[in-house]
Design an enzyme around this catalytic site. Sequence first.
Site, short mmCIF file in Angstrom:
data_model
loop_
_atom_site.label_atom_id
_atom_site.label_comp_id
_atom_site.label_asym_id
_atom_site.label_seq_id
_atom_site.Cartn_x
_atom_site.Cartn_y
_atom_site.Cartn_z
N SER A 66 0.68 -1.04 0.14
CA SER A 66 0.49 -0.40 -0.16
C SER A 66 0.88 1.07 0.42
O SER A 66 2.11 1.39 -0.93
CB SER A 66 -0.84 0.25 1.27
N GLY A 489 -1.67 -0.39 14.85
CA GLY A 489 -2.05 -1.85 14.56
C GLY A 489 -1.00 -2.13 13.30
O GLY A 489 -0.82 -3.30 12.56
P1 NG1 Z 1 -2.89 2.12 13.37
O1 NG1 Z 1 -1.26 1.91 12.49
O2 NG1 Z 1 -3.22 0.63 13.52
O3 NG1 Z 1 -3.31 2.98 13.56
C1 NG1 Z 1 -3.52 2.53 10.05
C2 NG1 Z 1 -4.10 3.95 9.43
C3 NG1 Z 1 -5.33 3.53 9.42
C4 NG1 Z 1 -6.09 2.71 8.58
C5 NG1 Z 1 -4.66 1.27 8.85
C6 NG1 Z 1 -4.38 0.43 7.25
C7 NG1 Z 1 -4.22 6.75 10.75
C8 NG1 Z 1 -4.50 6.72 12.31
N1 NG1 Z 1 -4.85 4.81 11.37
O4 NG1 Z 1 -3.39 2.19 11.44
O5 NG1 Z 1 -6.59 4.19 9.52
O6 NG1 Z 1 -5.93 2.75 7.46
O7 NG1 Z 1 -3.05 1.74 8.95
O8 NG1 Z 1 -4.02 0.65 6.73
O9 NG1 Z 1 -4.81 6.87 9.43
ZN ZN Z 2 -3.57 1.15 0.29
#
Ligand code: NG1
Ligand code: ZN
Length: 518
Positions: A66, A489
């Site tokens: 991504s 995450g």
């Molecule tokens: P995490 O790393 O859990 O905050 C991030 C993005 C999510 C989502 C995921 C998956 C923010 C604050 N968090 O998650 O919105 O897109 O990656 O790609 O943008």
């Molecule tokens: Zn993506």
Amino acid sequence: EFGAVLEACKQYPRADTGKKDFGYGTAGFRMRADLLPSVIFAVGLLASIRSRKCKGSAIGVMITASHNPAEDNGVKIVDPEGEMMSEEWEWFATWLANARDPEGLVIFARDTRPSGEALVEALKAALVATGTEYIDYGIATTPQLHYLVRATNTLGSDREYGEVSIEGYYKKLSAAFMNTMHIEYANQAGPVYVDCANGVGAPQLKELLKYLPEDKFKAIIVNDKIDQPDRLNKRCGADWVKTQQRAPENFNGKDWDRWTSLDGDADRIVYYFCEEGSIFRLLDGDRIATLAADYIGELVHKSGLGEQIKLGVVQTAYANGASTKYIEKTLKLKVEFTPTGVKHLHHAAARQDIGVYFEANGHGTVLFSERALKALRKHQPQSTAQLNALTTLRALSEMINQTVGDALSDLLLVEVILSHKQWTVKEWLSTYADLPNKLMKVNVMDRNKFITVPGSAERRLERPPAIQPRMDEIIAKYQDARCFVRASGTEDAVRIYGEATHAMEVEEMLAQVQEYVI
Ligand code: NG1
Ligand code: ZN
């Protein structure tokens, strides 16, 4: 079969990652590409099992990292309806031991990362070893693979999703787009500029454009250097623009020109422009959600289905408070909050008649329930105005990707809305004013110690116990302020988000909160 699996397995030894384990996170496995072959092989095994468990339905495997850097890669599994894979893993192991019939089918694709080629070999080795039929769709966007999975599994049923090919995806989107143009709309706002992050969105958008007449849809593609892999997501793309709050490399927009950025696998999109005096203005996922909810809500009402079809919006704690207020107070729609991660938002949106969901970073879509689709099919319009609204709604339900957030489909959606409303980015921005906000990432010893209160949609911390009460005291000092802390995450870090009436206050508040977190 088992012997063959063991034999193939030897070709893909686990990379040395020290004490760290591989974890299937919110977006599958993601790491440096050289660590991935054994993981992809395992995913191949898992996909073949999952397909067999799902009675032979096609399962998808997407190889992409991504918006992350070019040297990374990743992999995730797509379920039969084109959704993210369900969370029960234990089942599969049991199933593997007992598996006989039916045969499985795994379909896969990858983004433009050069590492993808070798990773596909690892995947195929697992599929061959388990005797699983597969189809390699080559280079595609993540949402295109989701489309292909649903189209494969609905083929021949009474709810066919579309032709089972990438061409079928373009045909479906473009035909629906043309149907939204059933009334002569002229978009006087000029072309839309699309920063493709030097990734897969570039060739796929170029292909889509071949299906759309230029007088109805004119896009100018920027950052399409997929033959220079190190430029992927570098100083460009949706994630960079959103986190840096500035225009990407090769931006040359005049004031008020309409620009967008996709991410490296084309499932996210954000809009932006420069105001007079080169002031950068971002129209992020929250803006797309509010625009779509406003417009689709209006169409439902105009079609005469207002009593039968209710709209709901799903957001996460990262949505700007001003957007939530606008949805509740101005649009008078219900907002539901879920934890971060598209699978949570998707499931919540699927429970609505029409569910609009977007993460602030630009990943989202609009889901039409069976109930809503049936009402759209059955309804007898009582006037030309009702007929027009109904025709547009039906077209939108075809044009908007129903499996996952899709930058190309979302791009068409926003463009349709802006031209129907005869809006430029100026009118769009003026719907509400974002609260000043900031998102910080801090590295801590152990992010797993940070646990949020169940049911709080990650807005309150339960552990470590001392932090939340102290944060509450800090937040109370500022007007209309909000602040929360949660473990990422997808990265080894803790995120702190804050918003308040004044930018200075946000800075002050976050600085104090940060002290208690590290
Ligand atoms: P995490 O790393 O859990 O905050 C991030 C993005 C999510 C989502 C995921 C998956 C923010 C604050 N968090 O998650 O919105 O897109 O990656 O790609 O943008
Ligand atoms: Zn993506």
